[in-house]
Design a protein around this motif. Structure first.
Motif, short mmCIF file in Angstrom:
data_model
loop_
_atom_site.label_atom_id
_atom_site.label_comp_id
_atom_site.label_asym_id
_atom_site.label_seq_id
_atom_site.Cartn_x
_atom_site.Cartn_y
_atom_site.Cartn_z
N TRP A 12 -26.85 -10.29 37.58
CA TRP A 12 -25.55 -10.26 36.90
C TRP A 12 -24.48 -9.60 37.75
N HIS A 13 -24.86 -8.55 38.48
CA HIS A 13 -23.86 -7.77 39.24
C HIS A 13 -23.17 -8.62 40.31
N GLU A 14 -23.80 -9.72 40.72
CA GLU A 14 -23.18 -10.58 41.74
C GLU A 14 -21.85 -11.15 41.25
N SER A 15 -21.80 -11.49 39.95
CA SER A 15 -20.56 -12.02 39.37
C SER A 15 -19.81 -10.99 38.54
N TYR A 16 -20.53 -9.98 38.08
CA TYR A 16 -19.95 -8.96 37.20
C TYR A 16 -20.28 -7.58 37.76
N PRO A 17 -19.40 -7.06 38.63
CA PRO A 17 -19.70 -5.79 39.31
C PRO A 17 -19.96 -4.62 38.36
N SER A 18 -19.36 -4.66 37.15
CA SER A 18 -19.59 -3.56 36.20
C SER A 18 -21.07 -3.36 35.90
N ALA A 19 -21.85 -4.42 36.02
CA ALA A 19 -23.27 -4.35 35.68
C ALA A 19 -24.02 -3.37 36.58
N ARG A 20 -23.36 -2.93 37.67
CA ARG A 20 -23.95 -1.93 38.56
C ARG A 20 -23.35 -0.54 38.34
N GLY A 21 -22.59 -0.38 37.23
CA GLY A 21 -21.91 0.89 36.98
C GLY A 21 -22.87 2.02 36.66
N ASN A 22 -22.31 3.22 36.48
CA ASN A 22 -23.14 4.41 36.22
C ASN A 22 -23.43 4.65 34.74
N ASN A 23 -22.79 3.87 33.86
CA ASN A 23 -22.94 4.09 32.41
C ASN A 23 -23.43 2.83 31.72
N GLN A 24 -24.49 2.25 32.24
CA GLN A 24 -24.96 0.98 31.72
C GLN A 24 -25.97 1.16 30.59
N SER A 25 -26.08 0.12 29.78
CA SER A 25 -27.01 0.09 28.64
C SER A 25 -27.87 -1.16 28.75
N PRO A 26 -29.07 -1.14 28.16
CA PRO A 26 -29.67 -0.11 27.32
C PRO A 26 -30.35 0.99 28.14
N ILE A 27 -30.80 2.02 27.45
CA ILE A 27 -31.49 3.13 28.11
C ILE A 27 -32.79 3.46 27.36
N ALA A 28 -33.63 4.24 28.02
CA ALA A 28 -34.81 4.79 27.36
C ALA A 28 -34.42 6.16 26.80
N ILE A 29 -34.72 6.38 25.54
CA ILE A 29 -34.41 7.66 24.90
C ILE A 29 -35.70 8.44 24.72
N LEU A 30 -35.71 9.67 25.23
CA LEU A 30 -36.86 10.56 25.00
C LEU A 30 -36.40 11.64 24.03
N THR A 31 -37.00 11.69 22.85
CA THR A 31 -36.48 12.60 21.83
C THR A 31 -36.53 14.05 22.27
N LYS A 32 -37.45 14.41 23.15
CA LYS A 32 -37.52 15.81 23.59
C LYS A 32 -36.32 16.19 24.44
N ASN A 33 -35.63 15.20 25.00
CA ASN A 33 -34.44 15.48 25.82
C ASN A 33 -33.13 15.26 25.07
N VAL A 34 -33.22 14.90 23.80
CA VAL A 34 -32.00 14.62 23.03
C VAL A 34 -31.37 15.93 22.57
N HIS A 35 -30.05 16.02 22.70
CA HIS A 35 -29.31 17.24 22.37
C HIS A 35 -28.89 17.22 20.91
N SER A 36 -29.31 18.20 20.11
CA SER A 36 -28.86 18.32 18.71
C SER A 36 -27.45 18.90 18.69
N ASP A 37 -26.52 18.12 18.18
CA ASP A 37 -25.11 18.51 18.26
C ASP A 37 -24.57 18.81 16.86
N PRO A 38 -24.23 20.10 16.60
CA PRO A 38 -23.77 20.48 15.26
C PRO A 38 -22.46 19.82 14.84
N ILE A 39 -21.69 19.30 15.79
CA ILE A 39 -20.41 18.70 15.37
C ILE A 39 -20.54 17.23 14.98
#
Length: 261
Positions: A16-43
């Motif tokens: 995809w990145h060949e035609s859509y450079p964003s596909a190589r960005g630093n904030n791409q989805s989807p991701i793997a979520i590990l619950t032990k690394n998830v931050h509990s945010d009171p707000i």
């Protein structure tokens, strides 16, 4: 010019990145979520929807997914609160699924991949239109629902599945009125949230993800119904529309948050 992208070896996610450079960005989805690394945010707040069932318009086989379109010309079907500021309008719902029951979801939680994932795509109504919103970091919010195989399938999915036969082939579209998407939500609305991208080209990095922790239950028969769609037009040979999910992308130091229990 729209490049033809898809999920096969020739035009799939690796290219995809060949035609859509964003596909190589630093904030791409989807991701793997590990619950032990998830931050509990009171707000973080609970999130709310106000969906007018009259806003649903059509259901379509795009050749890449099954998509339900909504009237987003004013605040008719909206999402607010949670990790969001402002009001986000529901534009469309689409679904990702696998060729077998052990894959299909895009996000993965604690190494578990489910049979499918439903995405409810909303855009921030402070922008003039959807195309403007996708250019902004806070432009889009997607609520993601996991579809998990189980014994007591969710009857509310029936409304969507009943139309599958009418949209068998790519490009087929039929009216789909009076549908309230909130019937799809599980009882527990706890969520993970992080900043990412669309999982399909152009893969713009403008998405606040709200990923519901509790999956909805589907049956193997219901998943077979999605797989009965064709990614080809009526004139072409039948080609099962399956495995329309993007592989996991690097987290790159992003924080995944959840509400405090």
């Amino acid at each position: 010019m729209t490049h033809s992208w898809g999920y096969s070896k020739e035009n799939g996610p690796d290219r995809w990145h060949e035609s859509y450079p964003s596909a190589r960005g630093n904030n791409q989805s989807p991701i793997a979520i590990l619950t032990k690394n998830v931050h509990s945010d009171p707000i973080l707040l609970p999130w709310f929807t106000g969906y007018d069932p009259g806003a649903s318009k059509t259901i379509k086989n795009t050749g890449k997914t099954c998509r339900i379109a909504f009237d987003d010309t004013y605040d008719r079907a909206v999402l607010r609160a949670g990790p969001l500021d402002g009001i986000y309008r529901l534009r469309q719902i689409h679904i990702h699924w696998g060729s077998t029951d052990d894959k299909g979801s895009e996000h993965v939680v604690d190494l578990t991949r489910h049979a499918g994932e439903i995405h409810l795509v909303h855009w921030n109504s402070k922008y003039s239109n959807y195309n403007d919103a996708v250019r902004k970091r806070d432009g889009v919010a997607v609520v993601a629902l996991f579809m998990k195989i189980g014994k007591t399938p969710k009857p509310e999915l029936k409304r969507i599945l009943e139309e599958i036969d009418a949209i068998k082939t790519k490009g087929k579209e039929v009216p789909f009125s009076n549908f309230d998407p909130s019937i799809l939500f599980p009882q527990n609305r706890a969520y993970f949230t992080y900043f990412g991208s669309f999982t399909t080209p152009p893969c713009e990095e403008c998405v606040t993800w709200i990923i519901l922790k509790e999956p909805i239950i589907v049956s193997s028969d219901q998943m077979l119904k999605f797989r009965s769609l064709s990614s080809n037009t009526a004139e072409q040979p039948f080609c099962p529309l399956v495995d329309n999910w993007r592989p996991l992308q690097p987290l790159n130091n992003r924080m995944v948050r959840t509400q405090c229990e």
